[in-house]
Design an enzyme around this catalytic site. Structure first.
Site, PDB file in Angstrom:
ATOM      1  NE  ARG A  20       1.220   6.348  12.268  1.00 54.27           N
ATOM      2  CZ  ARG A  20       0.888   5.712  10.969  1.00 54.27           C
ATOM      3  NH1 ARG A  20      -0.501   5.601  10.906  1.00 54.27           N
ATOM      4  NH2 ARG A  20       1.584   5.427  10.075  1.00 54.27           N
ATOM      5  CE  LYS A  44      -0.494   0.172   5.003  1.00 52.00           C
ATOM      6  NZ  LYS A  44       0.376   1.551   5.249  1.00 52.00           N
ATOM      7  CG  ASP A  45       3.372   2.251   2.883  1.00 55.08           C
ATOM      8  OD1 ASP A  45       2.113   3.019   3.021  1.00 55.08           O
ATOM      9  OD2 ASP A  45       3.865   1.804   3.851  1.00 55.08           O
ATOM     10  NE  ARG A  54       3.876  10.468   7.967  1.00 52.21           N
ATOM     11  CZ  ARG A  54       5.102  10.592   7.257  1.00 52.21           C
ATOM     12  NH1 ARG A  54       5.102  11.898   6.961  1.00 52.21           N
ATOM     13  NH2 ARG A  54       5.853   9.890   6.881  1.00 52.21           N
ATOM     14  NE  ARG A 103      -7.337   3.787   2.364  1.00 51.71           N
ATOM     15  CZ  ARG A 103      -7.596   3.613   3.478  1.00 51.71           C
ATOM     16  NH1 ARG A 103      -8.774   3.139   3.473  1.00 51.71           N
ATOM     17  NH2 ARG A 103      -6.687   3.017   4.475  1.00 51.71           N
ATOM     18  NE  ARG A 104      -6.056   3.978   7.628  1.00 55.04           N
ATOM     19  CZ  ARG A 104      -4.889   3.506   7.804  1.00 55.04           C
ATOM     20  NH1 ARG A 104      -4.081   4.592   8.522  1.00 55.04           N
ATOM     21  NH2 ARG A 104      -4.727   2.513   7.836  1.00 55.04           N
ATOM     22  CB  CYS A 139       1.484  10.935  -2.056  1.00 54.98           C
ATOM     23  SG  CYS A 139       2.024  12.835  -1.995  1.00 54.98           S
TER      24      CYS A 139
END
Length: 332
Positions: free
Chosen positions: A167, A93-94, A161, A143-144, A265
């Protein structure tokens, strides 16, 4: 000795097979898993994991300022093309869809896909529905952000980040400002953190009127991709043994869609391929604007033997419905 074992041991007779990875805890766990899989295939091969600190892990601001998602892999790509490592491990996904892979390299394997759901983790195990208006929610994903804004426009959503464990530590700070985080369930599973309170968000898109927060996953969600030099035939043969064909077909459909959309991105793009009980492959794709107030969606079914055509059809439909304008607006 079987032919694969012989060719790999001959290739690495005087040096270890080097696996390149980012330095985060999650990246190291994933690379160790890859090393275990290789050892099962070729028990006597020596393996060295080579951690590399990448630009994205050092940059606290918008990734677009340092080249987008490519900053997750730039240094690892260089290590691969300069033969300082033999295999690069990526969270798919990255990996950006709007730029080519490093010249002379390709993905030789996609491991079986893990859980693709996103989850909500809250401070003090407060149900997400009970978060007061104005609560701060952290996510690093546009997206979220877009999808959450559809369902809970009353929340403050800000970029956070750092690695998953970093996090979570910020969420747990005694006087921390974040009330909740949106994270990938696969990451929590790989880190052994699934036992902490979380709410799994459904994959199927729900409109705001339904009152259920949903989260369509990103292209490549839950997939670990293994990249190598095309010219390194022994390594490519090894990776072919690790490749999961069904996951590879799903990835091809999703990434064909992503490539045709030319998203960057800061483009909120979601896409998820799956195969039904009848053997037909389905692909659902969405493109949003920044706050989710405008979006287009498409869904199609196709023959599992031709995933690229399925991805192209969904991308063409999204573009016909206005995806290009939504993507262009996120560049501003």
């Amino acid at each position: 000795m079987n032919p694969l074992t012989e060719v790999v041991l001959t290739r690495f007779s005087d040096a270890p097979l080097r696996i390149g990875t980012r330095t985060s805890t999650l990246a190291r766990v994933q690379s160790s898993h890859v090393a275990e899989l290789i050892t099962k295939l070729v028990p006597d091969v020596a393996i060295e994991i080579v951690p590399t600190r990448v630009s994205a892990d050092l940059w606290p601001a918008d990734l677009a300022e340092i080249g987008g998602k490519g900053a997750f892999s730039r240094e690892i790509d260089h290590a691969l093309t300069s033969a300082r490592i033999d295999i690069a491990v990526h969270c798919l996904k990255d990996v950006p869809g709007d730029v080519p892979l490093a010249e002379g390299t390709s993905f030789g394997a996609y491991l079986p896909r893990d859980d693709v759901h996103d989850v909500v983790v809250t401070r003090g195990d407060v149900p997400f529905a009970d978060l007061p208006s104005g609560s701060l929610v952290g996510t690093s994903s546009v997206r979220r952000h877009a999808q959450l804004s559809i369902h809970r426009p009353d929340l403050r959503i800000e970029r956070i980040r750092g690695n998953v464990d970093t996090r979570l530590s910020r969420l747990d700070e005694k006087d921390g400002e974040y009330a909740a985080l949106i994270l990938a369930r696969a990451g929590l599973i790989r880190l052994g953190l699934l036992d902490r309170y979380h709410e799994v968000l459904p994959l199927e898109f729900r409109g705001a009127e339904e009152g259920i927060v949903s989260m369509v996953p990103p292209v490549g969600a839950g997939v670990i991709g293994l990249q190598a030099r095309d010219s390194d035939t022994p390594v490519m043969r090894l990776l072919d043994e690790l490749n999961h064909p069904l996951t590879a077909r799903h990835v091809l459909a999703e990434r064909t869609m992503l490539h045709m959309l030319l998203g960057h991105c800061n483009s909120p793009i979601a896409g998820h391929a799956s195969t039904g009980s009848d053997g037909q492959m389905g692909l659902f794709g969405m493109v949003f604007n920044r706050d989710g107030s405008a979006f287009v969606r498409s869904h199609a079914w196709g023959d599992h033997s031709d995933p690229a055509s399925l991805g192209a059809r969904v991308a063409a439909d999204l573009l016909h419905r206005g995806a290009r304008d939504l993507i262009a607006a996120t560049r501003k």
